[in-house]
Design a protein around this motif. Structure first.
Motif, PDB file in Angstrom:
ATOM      1  N   ASP A  73       0.826  -1.209   0.000  1.00  0.00           N
ATOM      2  CA  ASP A  73       0.000   0.000   0.000  1.00  0.00           C
ATOM      3  C   ASP A  73       0.862   1.260   0.000  1.00  0.00           C
ATOM      4  OD1 ASP A  73       0.748  -0.871   2.651  1.00  0.00           O
ATOM      5  OD2 ASP A  73      -0.470   0.784   3.422  1.00  0.00           O
ATOM      6  N   LEU A  74       2.123   1.148   0.403  1.00  0.00           N
ATOM      7  CA  LEU A  74       3.014   2.301   0.441  1.00  0.00           C
ATOM      8  C   LEU A  74       3.844   2.417  -0.836  1.00  0.00           C
ATOM      9  CD1 LEU A  74       4.368   2.167   4.100  1.00  0.00           C
ATOM     10  CD2 LEU A  74       2.632   3.692   3.190  1.00  0.00           C
ATOM     11  N   LEU A  75       4.497   1.325  -1.198  1.00  0.00           N
ATOM     12  CA  LEU A  75       5.421   1.367  -2.325  1.00  0.00           C
ATOM     13  C   LEU A  75       4.765   1.002  -3.648  1.00  0.00           C
ATOM     14  CD1 LEU A  75       8.557  -0.385  -0.754  1.00  0.00           C
ATOM     15  CD2 LEU A  75       8.063   2.050  -0.900  1.00  0.00           C
ATOM     16  N   ALA A 349     -16.002  -3.500   5.756  1.00  0.00           N
ATOM     17  CA  ALA A 349     -14.594  -3.655   5.387  1.00  0.00           C
ATOM     18  C   ALA A 349     -14.024  -4.952   5.970  1.00  0.00           C
ATOM     19  CB  ALA A 349     -13.793  -2.457   5.882  1.00  0.00           C
ATOM     20  N   CYS A 350     -14.409  -5.283   7.207  1.00  0.00           N
ATOM     21  CA  CYS A 350     -13.957  -6.534   7.830  1.00  0.00           C
ATOM     22  C   CYS A 350     -14.462  -7.748   7.050  1.00  0.00           C
ATOM     23  CB  CYS A 350     -14.443  -6.607   9.283  1.00  0.00           C
ATOM     24  SG  CYS A 350     -13.635  -5.432  10.388  1.00  0.00           S
ATOM     25  N   ILE A 351     -15.690  -7.661   6.576  1.00  0.00           N
ATOM     26  CA  ILE A 351     -16.245  -8.759   5.772  1.00  0.00           C
ATOM     27  C   ILE A 351     -15.440  -8.929   4.491  1.00  0.00           C
ATOM     28  CG2 ILE A 351     -18.262  -9.533   4.452  1.00  0.00           C
ATOM     29  CD1 ILE A 351     -20.006  -8.083   6.542  1.00  0.00           C
ATOM     30  N   LYS A 369      -1.805  -8.999  -2.022  1.00  0.00           N
ATOM     31  CA  LYS A 369      -3.037  -8.226  -2.205  1.00  0.00           C
ATOM     32  C   LYS A 369      -3.830  -8.151  -0.906  1.00  0.00           C
ATOM     33  CE  LYS A 369      -3.663  -9.177  -7.141  1.00  0.00           C
ATOM     34  NZ  LYS A 369      -4.519  -9.824  -8.163  1.00  0.00           N
ATOM     35  N   LEU A 370      -3.828  -9.250  -0.158  1.00  0.00           N
ATOM     36  CA  LEU A 370      -4.557  -9.266   1.109  1.00  0.00           C
ATOM     37  C   LEU A 370      -3.981  -8.253   2.088  1.00  0.00           C
ATOM     38  CD1 LEU A 370      -6.559 -10.505   3.132  1.00  0.00           C
ATOM     39  CD2 LEU A 370      -4.832 -12.222   3.651  1.00  0.00           C
ATOM     40  N   LEU A 371      -2.634  -8.245   2.241  1.00  0.00           N
ATOM     41  CA  LEU A 371      -2.009  -7.302   3.150  1.00  0.00           C
ATOM     42  C   LEU A 371      -2.203  -5.862   2.693  1.00  0.00           C
ATOM     43  CD1 LEU A 371       1.293  -9.150   4.076  1.00  0.00           C
ATOM     44  CD2 LEU A 371      -0.659  -8.690   5.537  1.00  0.00           C
ATOM     45  N   LYS A 372      -2.133  -5.665   1.374  1.00  0.00           N
ATOM     46  CA  LYS A 372      -2.383  -4.327   0.838  1.00  0.00           C
ATOM     47  C   LYS A 372      -3.785  -3.879   1.219  1.00  0.00           C
ATOM     48  CE  LYS A 372      -2.633  -1.679  -3.450  1.00  0.00           C
ATOM     49  NZ  LYS A 372      -2.542  -1.698  -4.925  1.00  0.00           N
ATOM     50  N   HIS A 373      -4.751  -4.795   1.109  1.00  0.00           N
ATOM     51  CA  HIS A 373      -6.140  -4.489   1.466  1.00  0.00           C
ATOM     52  C   HIS A 373      -6.258  -4.143   2.949  1.00  0.00           C
ATOM     53  CE1 HIS A 373     -10.639  -5.806   0.986  1.00  0.00           C
ATOM     54  NE2 HIS A 373     -10.493  -4.513   1.136  1.00  0.00           N
ATOM     55  N   LEU A 374      -5.581  -4.930   3.797  1.00  0.00           N
ATOM     56  CA  LEU A 374      -5.632  -4.693   5.233  1.00  0.00           C
ATOM     57  C   LEU A 374      -5.111  -3.306   5.602  1.00  0.00           C
ATOM     58  CD1 LEU A 374      -4.402  -8.134   6.594  1.00  0.00           C
ATOM     59  CD2 LEU A 374      -6.591  -7.076   7.117  1.00  0.00           C
ATOM     60  N   PHE A 375      -3.958  -2.943   5.050  1.00  0.00           N
ATOM     61  CA  PHE A 375      -3.362  -1.659   5.396  1.00  0.00           C
ATOM     62  C   PHE A 375      -4.108  -0.490   4.772  1.00  0.00           C
ATOM     63  CE2 PHE A 375       0.426  -4.294   6.379  1.00  0.00           C
ATOM     64  CZ  PHE A 375       0.587  -3.874   7.683  1.00  0.00           C
ATOM     65  N   GLU A 376      -4.677  -0.693   3.583  1.00  0.00           N
ATOM     66  CA  GLU A 376      -5.479   0.369   2.972  1.00  0.00           C
ATOM     67  C   GLU A 376      -6.698   0.669   3.830  1.00  0.00           C
ATOM     68  OE1 GLU A 376      -6.310  -0.986  -0.940  1.00  0.00           O
ATOM     69  OE2 GLU A 376      -4.523  -0.063  -1.819  1.00  0.00           O
ATOM     70  N   ILE A 377      -7.347  -0.381   4.330  1.00  0.00           N
ATOM     71  CA  ILE A 377      -8.509  -0.191   5.196  1.00  0.00           C
ATOM     72  C   ILE A 377      -8.090   0.495   6.498  1.00  0.00           C
ATOM     73  CG2 ILE A 377     -10.139  -1.462   6.661  1.00  0.00           C
ATOM     74  CD1 ILE A 377     -10.463  -3.408   4.303  1.00  0.00           C
ATOM     75  N   SER A 378      -6.920   0.103   7.028  1.00  0.00           N
ATOM     76  CA  SER A 378      -6.422   0.743   8.246  1.00  0.00           C
ATOM     77  C   SER A 378      -6.255   2.244   8.038  1.00  0.00           C
ATOM     78  CB  SER A 378      -5.076   0.127   8.646  1.00  0.00           C
ATOM     79  OG  SER A 378      -5.234  -1.222   8.983  1.00  0.00           O
ATOM     80  N   ARG A 379      -5.719   2.620   6.883  1.00  0.00           N
ATOM     81  CA  ARG A 379      -5.524   4.040   6.591  1.00  0.00           C
ATOM     82  C   ARG A 379      -6.862   4.746   6.417  1.00  0.00           C
ATOM     83  NH1 ARG A 379      -0.735   6.069   3.654  1.00  0.00           N
ATOM     84  NH2 ARG A 379       1.044   5.013   4.546  1.00  0.00           N
ATOM     85  N   ASP A 380      -7.788   4.094   5.702  1.00  0.00           N
ATOM     86  CA  ASP A 380      -9.090   4.718   5.439  1.00  0.00           C
ATOM     87  C   ASP A 380      -9.843   5.029   6.719  1.00  0.00           C
ATOM     88  OD1 ASP A 380      -8.571   4.580   2.755  1.00  0.00           O
ATOM     89  OD2 ASP A 380      -9.725   2.748   2.412  1.00  0.00           O
TER      90      ASP A 380
END
Length: 494
Positions: A73-75, A349-351, A369-380
């Motif tokens: 999600d960063l790089l 988002a958790c679902i 992709k899963l980790l990217k999704h997790l961190f994107e949701i954390s930021r949102d």
């Protein structure tokens, strides 16, 4: 003054490496190329060049690169995926240097302390290297030795990273900015133990004590009389590294059982004990002849306090049961998600995170992709990301990758689910709730005491910079500006 000169020297070295390995020239096409496939190729090339450059900058940059390789999600996914190949391997230092370190630490020569000592190391990384030896009692041991002056080099790296990241963020879109404090705290926490081998030995003993009643796990014995700040001597483990699949099959070992054991061992350490091995990789996991799992190299361990430990346990249990309402409530009750955020949207988002995981095989999902999704949701949702949780995510990624390598059709968490469910029913019941209430009461009392203490303490005066030092800082800022423009462009376009 000396620190400023070091910064200037580092920046000149960084610019030289960026030019030498073509990183600067890889960035230029990103200003003009718009076609997604071509941009993906360019970003992959940038990631591969960073894999070459980072080890040449110092030990902390290798660790930072490994952490950021899990942060698509960063790089950007292409750069991050390319950096997953970043290895912490360096040439060994000479046996003459090893002998000098022994003389300095123990006041004795190697031959006075061991029956035999292999001159060639069996493993060498940025922080330390390992030799096999035989004690005077005839016991095979692994002797880990820190590289000379490594502590100073590591801390110098951290200071540069902190200054450098602040400048890079000036040229990056707000959503893409690196929360450097998260990564720096992770690196600092890991370095405290990695740079003092007495603490690493203590960490191994702590995990051994925590897991003394656990089946299928072996933690090597520490030989304290042969251990110091810069040298750690531990039991030599014979077995098959977990990444040698064909040898494991040839030894008639059950791969699925190994996967299940690995999942249970991790869950015990993280959720039950709140203290886990956070540098899991194939070289640190050895399968013994009887099928037991041996863990070695405790240079990076992670401590989860009561609140984090119970938070992780509840969230894992919630996902396994698809109880997304409970997961949402935990995040809001603990304050991980700040007030004002939508509880309804967070549950959705958790679902979206859980459904692709639970009940599916690792072969069907992309971990990056899963980790990217997790961190994107954390930021949102402005979720607080603790440094410990970054190490937890990194460890989970490695463990799942190991499980996928052994059997791509098996989901290790589903395999261990009956055991985890049984543990959760016993440990997340009424007794646990009473313990949690008592912990929250004590925390509330401590916060009140902290407020009172702060109300009666003063603040210090800030130091003033000399005019000459001010000019040196301007030079440093100019060099940072040039490099910041380059990396800022990478992050903004990812």
């Amino acid at each position: 003054m000396r620190s400023c000169l070091k910064l200037i020297f580092f920046l000149i070295k960084l610019l030289f490496l960026c030019v030498r390995y073509g990183l600067v020239f890889s960035i230029i096409p990103m200003f003009v190329v718009k076609e997604p496939t071509e941009r993906s190729k360019i970003k992959t090339s940038i990631g591969k060049k960073l894999v070459i450059i980072l080890p040449k900058l110092g030990p902390a940059f290798i660790k930072l690169g490994q952490i950021l390789s899990t942060r698509g999600d960063l790089l950007g996914a292409d750069i991050a995926n390319s950096m997953l190949s970043l290895q912490d391997k360096l040439p060994s230092f000479a046996i003459q240097t090893v002998e000098k370190i022994f003389k300095s630490e123990f006041g004795a020569n190697i031959e006075d302390m061991f029956l035999s000592f292999d001159q060639e190391s069996v493993a060498a990384a940025s922080i330390a290297q390992v030799h096999k030896a035989i004690t005077k009692d005839g016991v095979p041991v692994a002797v880990k030795i820190l590289r000379p002056k490594i502590s100073k080099a590591y801390m110098d790296n951290l200071r540069v990273i902190k200054t450098f990241s602040h400048l890079v963020n000036l040229f990056v879109k707000k959503k893409k900015r690196i929360k450097i404090n998260e990564a720096l705290e992770t690196l600092k926490k890991s370095s405290e133990i990695e740079l003092d081998l007495r603490l690493e030995g203590a960490a191994a003993e702590k995990i051994k004590e925590n897991c003394k009643r656990d089946m299928n796990l072996h933690i090597p014995k520490i030989y304290w009389q042969l251990t110091s700040k810069n040298i750690l001597t531990s039991e030599w483990i014979d077995g098959i590294p977990i990444n040698q699949r064909d040898k494991l099959i040839g030894a008639n070992l059950d791969l699925n059982l190994i996967i299940e054991k690995l999942a249970v061992i991790f869950f015990n350490q993280a959720c039950r004990d709140g203290f886990f091995h956070a540098d899991i990789h194939p070289g640190n996991i050895i399968i013994k002849q009887n099928g037991d799992i041996a863990m070695v190299d405790f240079g990076i361990v992670c401590y989860l306090d009561y609140e984090l430990k119970t938070f992780v346990a509840e969230v894992v249990y919630g996902f396994l049961n698809k109880d997304y309402t409970k997961i949402k409530e935990i995040h809001f009750q603990t304050g991980f998600v700040p007030k004002g955020q939508s509880e309804y949207k967070f549950e959705l988002a958790c679902i979206s995170i859980g459904e692709p995981i639970v009940g599916k095989s690792l072969e069907e999902i992309s971990l990056s992709k899963l980790l990217k999704h997790l961190f994107e949701i954390s930021r949102d949702f402005s979720v607080t990301i603790h440094p410990e949780l970054l190490l937890l995510h990194k460890t989970i990624l490695t463990i799942e990758g190991t499980g996928h390598y052994l059997n791509p059709k098996i989901n290790m968490w589903n395999l261990a689910s009956p055991w985890i469910q049984s543990w959760a029913k016993k440990n997340l019941g009424a007794r646990w709730k009473l313990a949690k209430l008592n912990y929250q009461k004590n925390q509330f009392i401590n916060k009140i005491k902290h407020v009172i203490d702060n109300s009666i303490t003063g603040s210090g005066m800030q130091k003033q910079h000399s005019p000459f030092k001010h000019h040196v800082l301007v030079i440093v800022a100019g060099l940072f500006l040039l490099i910041g423009l380059i990396l800022g462009r990478i992050l903004s376009s990812s």
